[in-house]
Design a protein around this motif. Sequence first.
Motif, PDB file in Angstrom:
ATOM      1  N   PRO A 124      18.557  -1.335  -6.939  1.00  0.00           N
ATOM      2  CA  PRO A 124      17.622  -2.421  -6.614  1.00  0.00           C
ATOM      3  C   PRO A 124      16.271  -1.891  -6.141  1.00  0.00           C
ATOM      4  O   PRO A 124      16.206  -0.980  -5.308  1.00  0.00           O
ATOM      5  CB  PRO A 124      18.341  -3.184  -5.503  1.00  0.00           C
ATOM      6  CG  PRO A 124      19.784  -2.884  -5.716  1.00  0.00           C
ATOM      7  CD  PRO A 124      19.833  -1.469  -6.225  1.00  0.00           C
ATOM      8  N   ALA A 125      15.205  -2.461  -6.672  1.00  0.00           N
ATOM      9  CA  ALA A 125      13.860  -2.049  -6.270  1.00  0.00           C
ATOM     10  C   ALA A 125      13.619  -2.336  -4.790  1.00  0.00           C
ATOM     11  O   ALA A 125      12.773  -1.686  -4.167  1.00  0.00           O
ATOM     12  CB  ALA A 125      12.815  -2.774  -7.112  1.00  0.00           C
ATOM     13  N   ASP A 126      14.383  -3.282  -4.202  1.00  0.00           N
ATOM     14  CA  ASP A 126      14.212  -3.593  -2.782  1.00  0.00           C
ATOM     15  C   ASP A 126      14.578  -2.422  -1.887  1.00  0.00           C
ATOM     16  O   ASP A 126      14.194  -2.383  -0.714  1.00  0.00           O
ATOM     17  CB  ASP A 126      15.075  -4.807  -2.407  1.00  0.00           C
ATOM     18  CG  ASP A 126      14.617  -6.077  -3.095  1.00  0.00           C
ATOM     19  OD1 ASP A 126      13.443  -6.120  -3.507  1.00  0.00           O
ATOM     20  OD2 ASP A 126      15.420  -7.006  -3.247  1.00  0.00           O
ATOM     21  N   LEU A 127      15.339  -1.459  -2.414  1.00  0.00           N
ATOM     22  CA  LEU A 127      15.730  -0.290  -1.631  1.00  0.00           C
ATOM     23  C   LEU A 127      14.661   0.791  -1.626  1.00  0.00           C
ATOM     24  O   LEU A 127      14.774   1.761  -0.881  1.00  0.00           O
ATOM     25  CB  LEU A 127      17.045   0.294  -2.172  1.00  0.00           C
ATOM     26  CG  LEU A 127      18.259  -0.649  -2.168  1.00  0.00           C
ATOM     27  CD1 LEU A 127      19.481   0.065  -2.744  1.00  0.00           C
ATOM     28  CD2 LEU A 127      18.548  -1.160  -0.766  1.00  0.00           C
ATOM     29  N   LEU A 128      13.636   0.639  -2.457  1.00  0.00           N
ATOM     30  CA  LEU A 128      12.556   1.615  -2.516  1.00  0.00           C
ATOM     31  C   LEU A 128      11.600   1.422  -1.338  1.00  0.00           C
ATOM     32  O   LEU A 128      11.485   0.316  -0.797  1.00  0.00           O
ATOM     33  CB  LEU A 128      11.774   1.454  -3.822  1.00  0.00           C
ATOM     34  CG  LEU A 128      12.514   1.769  -5.117  1.00  0.00           C
ATOM     35  CD1 LEU A 128      11.683   1.303  -6.313  1.00  0.00           C
ATOM     36  CD2 LEU A 128      12.795   3.248  -5.231  1.00  0.00           C
ATOM     37  N   PRO A 129      10.909   2.490  -0.924  1.00  0.00           N
ATOM     38  CA  PRO A 129       9.871   2.329   0.110  1.00  0.00           C
ATOM     39  C   PRO A 129       8.824   1.319  -0.330  1.00  0.00           C
ATOM     40  O   PRO A 129       8.549   1.160  -1.524  1.00  0.00           O
ATOM     41  CB  PRO A 129       9.286   3.745   0.227  1.00  0.00           C
ATOM     42  CG  PRO A 129      10.364   4.656  -0.266  1.00  0.00           C
ATOM     43  CD  PRO A 129      11.088   3.889  -1.337  1.00  0.00           C
ATOM     44  N   GLY A 130       8.231   0.649   0.658  1.00  0.00           N
ATOM     45  CA  GLY A 130       7.281  -0.416   0.349  1.00  0.00           C
ATOM     46  C   GLY A 130       6.128   0.015  -0.531  1.00  0.00           C
ATOM     47  O   GLY A 130       5.734  -0.709  -1.458  1.00  0.00           O
ATOM     48  N   TRP A 131       5.581   1.199  -0.289  1.00  0.00           N
ATOM     49  CA  TRP A 131       4.417   1.633  -1.072  1.00  0.00           C
ATOM     50  C   TRP A 131       4.806   1.939  -2.517  1.00  0.00           C
ATOM     51  O   TRP A 131       4.002   1.726  -3.423  1.00  0.00           O
ATOM     52  CB  TRP A 131       3.757   2.839  -0.424  1.00  0.00           C
ATOM     53  CG  TRP A 131       4.575   4.110  -0.458  1.00  0.00           C
ATOM     54  CD1 TRP A 131       5.496   4.514   0.463  1.00  0.00           C
ATOM     55  CD2 TRP A 131       4.535   5.125  -1.464  1.00  0.00           C
ATOM     56  NE1 TRP A 131       6.047   5.720   0.103  1.00  0.00           N
ATOM     57  CE2 TRP A 131       5.463   6.123  -1.076  1.00  0.00           C
ATOM     58  CE3 TRP A 131       3.798   5.300  -2.635  1.00  0.00           C
ATOM     59  CZ2 TRP A 131       5.692   7.270  -1.835  1.00  0.00           C
ATOM     60  CZ3 TRP A 131       4.022   6.440  -3.395  1.00  0.00           C
ATOM     61  CH2 TRP A 131       4.950   7.410  -2.992  1.00  0.00           C
ATOM     62  N   ILE A 132       6.043   2.394  -2.728  1.00  0.00           N
ATOM     63  CA  ILE A 132       6.492   2.634  -4.102  1.00  0.00           C
ATOM     64  C   ILE A 132       6.719   1.312  -4.817  1.00  0.00           C
ATOM     65  O   ILE A 132       6.383   1.162  -6.001  1.00  0.00           O
ATOM     66  CB  ILE A 132       7.784   3.485  -4.111  1.00  0.00           C
ATOM     67  CG1 ILE A 132       7.485   4.888  -3.591  1.00  0.00           C
ATOM     68  CG2 ILE A 132       8.359   3.556  -5.527  1.00  0.00           C
ATOM     69  CD1 ILE A 132       8.681   5.822  -3.625  1.00  0.00           C
ATOM     70  N   ARG A 133       7.277   0.322  -4.109  1.00  0.00           N
ATOM     71  CA  ARG A 133       7.458  -1.001  -4.723  1.00  0.00           C
ATOM     72  C   ARG A 133       6.126  -1.579  -5.159  1.00  0.00           C
ATOM     73  O   ARG A 133       6.013  -2.177  -6.235  1.00  0.00           O
ATOM     74  CB  ARG A 133       8.144  -1.951  -3.736  1.00  0.00           C
ATOM     75  CG  ARG A 133       9.598  -1.640  -3.464  1.00  0.00           C
ATOM     76  CD  ARG A 133      10.325  -2.860  -2.916  1.00  0.00           C
ATOM     77  NE  ARG A 133       9.675  -3.403  -1.739  1.00  0.00           N
ATOM     78  CZ  ARG A 133       9.929  -3.015  -0.495  1.00  0.00           C
ATOM     79  NH1 ARG A 133      10.824  -2.056  -0.265  1.00  0.00           N
ATOM     80  NH2 ARG A 133       9.309  -3.567   0.526  1.00  0.00           N
ATOM     81  N   THR A 134       5.116  -1.408  -4.327  1.00  0.00           N
ATOM     82  CA  THR A 134       3.785  -1.925  -4.675  1.00  0.00           C
ATOM     83  C   THR A 134       3.201  -1.165  -5.863  1.00  0.00           C
ATOM     84  O   THR A 134       2.678  -1.761  -6.815  1.00  0.00           O
ATOM     85  CB  THR A 134       2.839  -1.818  -3.473  1.00  0.00           C
ATOM     86  OG1 THR A 134       3.383  -2.562  -2.368  1.00  0.00           O
ATOM     87  CG2 THR A 134       1.460  -2.369  -3.814  1.00  0.00           C
ATOM     88  N   ALA A 135       3.299   0.166  -5.822  1.00  0.00           N
ATOM     89  CA  ALA A 135       2.729   0.983  -6.894  1.00  0.00           C
ATOM     90  C   ALA A 135       3.459   0.782  -8.211  1.00  0.00           C
ATOM     91  O   ALA A 135       2.865   0.952  -9.286  1.00  0.00           O
ATOM     92  CB  ALA A 135       2.760   2.462  -6.497  1.00  0.00           C
ATOM     93  N   SER A 136       4.733   0.400  -8.159  1.00  0.00           N
ATOM     94  CA  SER A 136       5.524   0.277  -9.387  1.00  0.00           C
ATOM     95  C   SER A 136       5.053  -0.865 -10.277  1.00  0.00           C
ATOM     96  O   SER A 136       5.426  -0.925 -11.462  1.00  0.00           O
ATOM     97  CB  SER A 136       7.005   0.080  -9.047  1.00  0.00           C
ATOM     98  OG  SER A 136       7.226  -1.170  -8.407  1.00  0.00           O
ATOM     99  N   TRP A 137       4.226  -1.763  -9.742  1.00  0.00           N
ATOM    100  CA  TRP A 137       3.729  -2.869 -10.558  1.00  0.00           C
ATOM    101  C   TRP A 137       2.674  -2.430 -11.561  1.00  0.00           C
ATOM    102  O   TRP A 137       2.215  -3.231 -12.381  1.00  0.00           O
ATOM    103  CB  TRP A 137       3.174  -3.984  -9.678  1.00  0.00           C
ATOM    104  CG  TRP A 137       4.256  -4.724  -8.941  1.00  0.00           C
ATOM    105  CD1 TRP A 137       4.534  -4.678  -7.616  1.00  0.00           C
ATOM    106  CD2 TRP A 137       5.223  -5.616  -9.521  1.00  0.00           C
ATOM    107  NE1 TRP A 137       5.616  -5.485  -7.322  1.00  0.00           N
ATOM    108  CE2 TRP A 137       6.051  -6.076  -8.468  1.00  0.00           C
ATOM    109  CE3 TRP A 137       5.459  -6.077 -10.812  1.00  0.00           C
ATOM    110  CZ2 TRP A 137       7.101  -6.957  -8.686  1.00  0.00           C
ATOM    111  CZ3 TRP A 137       6.514  -6.960 -11.034  1.00  0.00           C
ATOM    112  CH2 TRP A 137       7.320  -7.397  -9.977  1.00  0.00           C
ATOM    113  N   VAL A 138       2.294  -1.153 -11.527  1.00  0.00           N
ATOM    114  CA  VAL A 138       1.389  -0.643 -12.569  1.00  0.00           C
ATOM    115  C   VAL A 138       2.197  -0.054 -13.724  1.00  0.00           C
ATOM    116  O   VAL A 138       1.619   0.547 -14.642  1.00  0.00           O
ATOM    117  CB  VAL A 138       0.422   0.428 -12.008  1.00  0.00           C
ATOM    118  CG1 VAL A 138      -0.403  -0.150 -10.882  1.00  0.00           C
ATOM    119  CG2 VAL A 138       1.181   1.674 -11.552  1.00  0.00           C
TER     120      VAL A 138
END
Length: 264
Positions: free
Chosen positions: A199-213
């Motif tokens: 689950p992407a929710d388990l990733l650090p917050g900054w990685i979750r944000t950056a992953s939208w690129v």
Amino acid sequence: MTTTTAKAAGTAAVPSAYATLTRATFLASVRDRTTVFFTFAFPLVFLVVFGLLFRGQSVDGGLPYINYVAPGVLSWGVGNAALFGPAFALMHWRRDDILRLIWRTPTPLPTVLGSRFVVAVVVGLSQAVLFTAVALLPFFGLHLDGSWPLALPLLVFGVAAFLAMGLVVGSLADTPEAVAAIANCVMVPMAFLSGSFYPADLLPGWIRTASWVLPLRYLDDGLTDVLAGRASFGSLALDCGGLAAFTVVFGLIAARIFRWSNRT
């Protein structure tokens, strides 16, 4: 032959060429049994392994883990197939001067690429049927509701985005080894950063944000929502819009760096 008759004949020739190329591309793909096997079997191994490791576990307020890993692995598998196939084909066509031959025929290049897109969509939909069927087995326990048809536009947009990315890779690489190296350097990190295997929710917050690129994040997010029965029109439109934007961006890049031959 009159001008009107000639135009009509030319118009009729385009669908004929398109159908012929699509059929030829499909038959060539099917004949390569090794590629067909690994296109379906390799991602399926991840589904089975992660399904076994986390069988019976739940995340995100009780949602079964399989509801995350099934769409994640499916997204990654569809993206892999849609990227690798056109990338290898474009590299081989340019290396063997097939593109120069196409350039001299009445068949436009978009017709050739369109035939690849149709085959890629068929492969992606076939992957979706297989992976979902396996995940639905009682042993894994995936549950679907009536919103599952919403996955169809996501898969089509996803195939388009990764096919466009494959055209970029195929335009840059001049050897099969280069295609594999570039494509793997793109797809493997993207799988982990987009939450395809967990689950992407388990990733650090900054990685979750950056992953939208990353285009895989939009495909994974959309398919996860659909298979979990929580997709809305707004979220689906956002994910499809993101994939469409990536298609345009990668398409423009591919058009900019496209070469008809390695000698030019």
